[in-house]
Design an enzyme around this catalytic site. Sequence first.
Site, PDB file in Angstrom:
ATOM      1  CE  LYS A   1      -3.843  -1.915   2.754  1.00 40.74           C
ATOM      2  NZ  LYS A   1      -4.896  -1.797   1.721  1.00 40.74           N
TER       3      LYS A   1
ATOM      4  NE  ARG B   1     -10.763  -9.942  -1.851  1.00 40.19           N
ATOM      5  CZ  ARG B   1     -11.062  -9.000  -2.750  1.00 40.19           C
ATOM      6  NH1 ARG B   1     -11.197  -9.316  -4.037  1.00 40.19           N
ATOM      7  NH2 ARG B   1     -11.216  -7.747  -2.370  1.00 40.19           N
TER       8      ARG B   1
HETATM    9  N1  BES Z   1      -8.050  -3.787   4.461  1.00 36.49           N
HETATM   10  C1  BES Z   1      -8.192  -3.410   3.107  1.00 36.49           C
HETATM   11  C2  BES Z   1      -9.475  -2.645   2.819  1.00 36.49           C
HETATM   12  C3  BES Z   1      -9.590  -1.271   3.421  1.00 36.49           C
HETATM   13  C4  BES Z   1      -9.190  -0.160   2.702  1.00 36.49           C
HETATM   14  C5  BES Z   1     -10.180  -1.080   4.645  1.00 36.49           C
HETATM   15  C6  BES Z   1      -9.347   1.104   3.228  1.00 36.49           C
HETATM   16  C7  BES Z   1     -10.338   0.182   5.171  1.00 36.49           C
HETATM   17  C8  BES Z   1      -9.917   1.270   4.461  1.00 36.49           C
HETATM   18  C9  BES Z   1      -8.205  -4.654   2.228  1.00 36.49           C
HETATM   19  O1  BES Z   1      -7.421  -5.707   2.655  1.00 36.49           O
HETATM   20  C10 BES Z   1      -7.688  -4.238   0.890  1.00 36.49           C
HETATM   21  O2  BES Z   1      -6.538  -3.878   0.820  1.00 36.49           O
HETATM   22  N2  BES Z   1      -8.528  -4.314  -0.139  1.00 36.49           N
HETATM   23  C11 BES Z   1      -8.133  -3.953  -1.449  1.00 36.49           C
HETATM   24  C12 BES Z   1      -8.688  -4.980  -2.408  1.00 36.49           C
HETATM   25  C13 BES Z   1      -8.137  -4.881  -3.816  1.00 36.49           C
HETATM   26  C14 BES Z   1      -6.657  -5.179  -3.819  1.00 36.49           C
HETATM   27  C15 BES Z   1      -8.876  -5.847  -4.686  1.00 36.49           C
HETATM   28  C16 BES Z   1      -8.670  -2.576  -1.758  1.00 36.49           C
HETATM   29  O3  BES Z   1      -9.776  -2.246  -1.329  1.00 36.49           O
HETATM   30  O4  BES Z   1      -7.970  -1.812  -2.396  1.00 36.49           O
HETATM   31 MN    MN Z   2      -5.421  -5.536   2.015  1.00 41.33          MN
END
Ligand code: BES
Ligand code: MN
Length: 483
Positions: free
Chosen positions: A267, A341
């Site tokens: 990230k 997931r």
């Molecule tokens: N924990 C994150 C989702 C999240 C993002 C929660 C912002 C709270 C605030 C999750 O694990 C994630 O990174 N999801 C990705 C999925 C994508 C890679 C398909 C996302 O939402 O970008």
């Molecule tokens: Mn994630």
Amino acid sequence: MRTRLVKTGDPLAAKADLLVVPTSPANPLTGPAAALDTALGGAVARAIADEELGKEPGSAVLMHSTGGLEAPRALVVSTGADEPDAWRRAGVAAGRRASGLGAGRVVVAAAGASEQQAAEIAEGVWRGSYSDRRFKSEPASKRALETVVLNGAGTKAGLERATSIAEAVALARDLGNAPSNHLTPKLLAEQARDMAKEIPGLKASALGASRLERLGAGALRAVAQGSQEPPRLIVLRYEPEAPTRPHELLTFVGKAVTFDTGGISIKPSGGMEEMKMDMAGGAAALAATGLVARLGLPVRLLTVVPATENMPSGTAIKPGDVITALNGRTVEIINTDAEGRLILADALAYAVRQGATRMVDLATLTGAIVVAIGDVYAGLFGNDGGWTETVRAAGERSGDLVWPMPMHERYHHLVESKVADLANASNKRQAGPVYAAEFLKEFVDETPWCHLDVAGTAMGDGGATGFGVGLLLALAEGLAEPA
Ligand code: BES
Ligand code: MN
Ligand code: ZN
């Protein structure tokens, strides 16, 4: 948290650091508000006439005593029109003010309130007073809330329930706000074990690395393999003595990524500290389980919380890797940041194997749900219309709002992989939260199941909210009634 009930007695004569006086915009100068107005020489009427007191629930005006009341201050707080959880919101606003003022003892002048409204405002006052000073070395300059007295309304049972909810929500928030170096998967499992020790009928266990290997929990293990911290599959079981529905096994599943860096699909660094809250779903599931057990609801309950970090390292999973989940399905990793997931896949499959008859999972799963519906509603997905409606209604009753999102056979192609049974993400920028739900659906077989994407509601600028605890309790209370 100490909450007392005082059925009678003039609230204006009550000893308090803050007297809270609820008032309804439709009829503002009745009951305790009218008495306060008289005692303060018409000050309440002027605040209303000058529109200082808004009509929305929680709008409040602080008044100083000029001798007409025992407490040094009174907070007049609006209970809104007919919104279902208006009294809770009024309470939250009052609790916030009480903390700001350093009021240790709050008396709520609740004469005229229904049993439910009285319980809601008491719950709200406690919830609003929450603050997290665990990592401050200076003691608080203001006194913390110690006692809430409900004057003129409510029942003992209603009040006990309200206080227990507020305590469980505070636990979920404390867990959510805990930094990842203070709350590893192992420490979270210990918290679950400590909680279970105190509550009759509740048992906790935690499956570690070798048990997970034997189980074939390849998805949880894959996410965990980049971290120095070993994963845990936390399992709680609550077996009441006389369940109303002996053949039902209500099941809560909660994502607990104690820190989500994204892994190799790392990230951006801005705001990444918030990812210590990526275990808020698991925290709500744990706290709600303790709450259901403490209240002794006659409902059989299974709770499964997969806990891990998601780290980039020389041992981390990489895009293109293929892993095998607990139910035997193979998954191609497209994006290591779609880790929630994966760990839920194993947890859901495990719960099905353990005999779950109705499941609900909570997960801070996608940034896209925040973009879509923000911090008011969580996204609600499900494979069973009746169960989905039951979950939606429980959300409405509790104030943890959830809004139905689509699932459809024609979305299924999104989760297909060229090389494995499934892919955990795609580069199509389509329906992110639906994609995640379609993926999870592959691991629940025919069991009635709902998924709550709480990324927007469980964590915010003010930290973890405890979202979901109230909803899960409301669900359990529903199943405590005969079918
Ligand atoms: N924990 C994150 C989702 C999240 C993002 C929660 C912002 C709270 C605030 C999750 O694990 C994630 O990174 N999801 C990705 C999925 C994508 C890679 C398909 C996302 O939402 O970008
Ligand atoms: Mn994630
Ligand atoms: Zn995550």
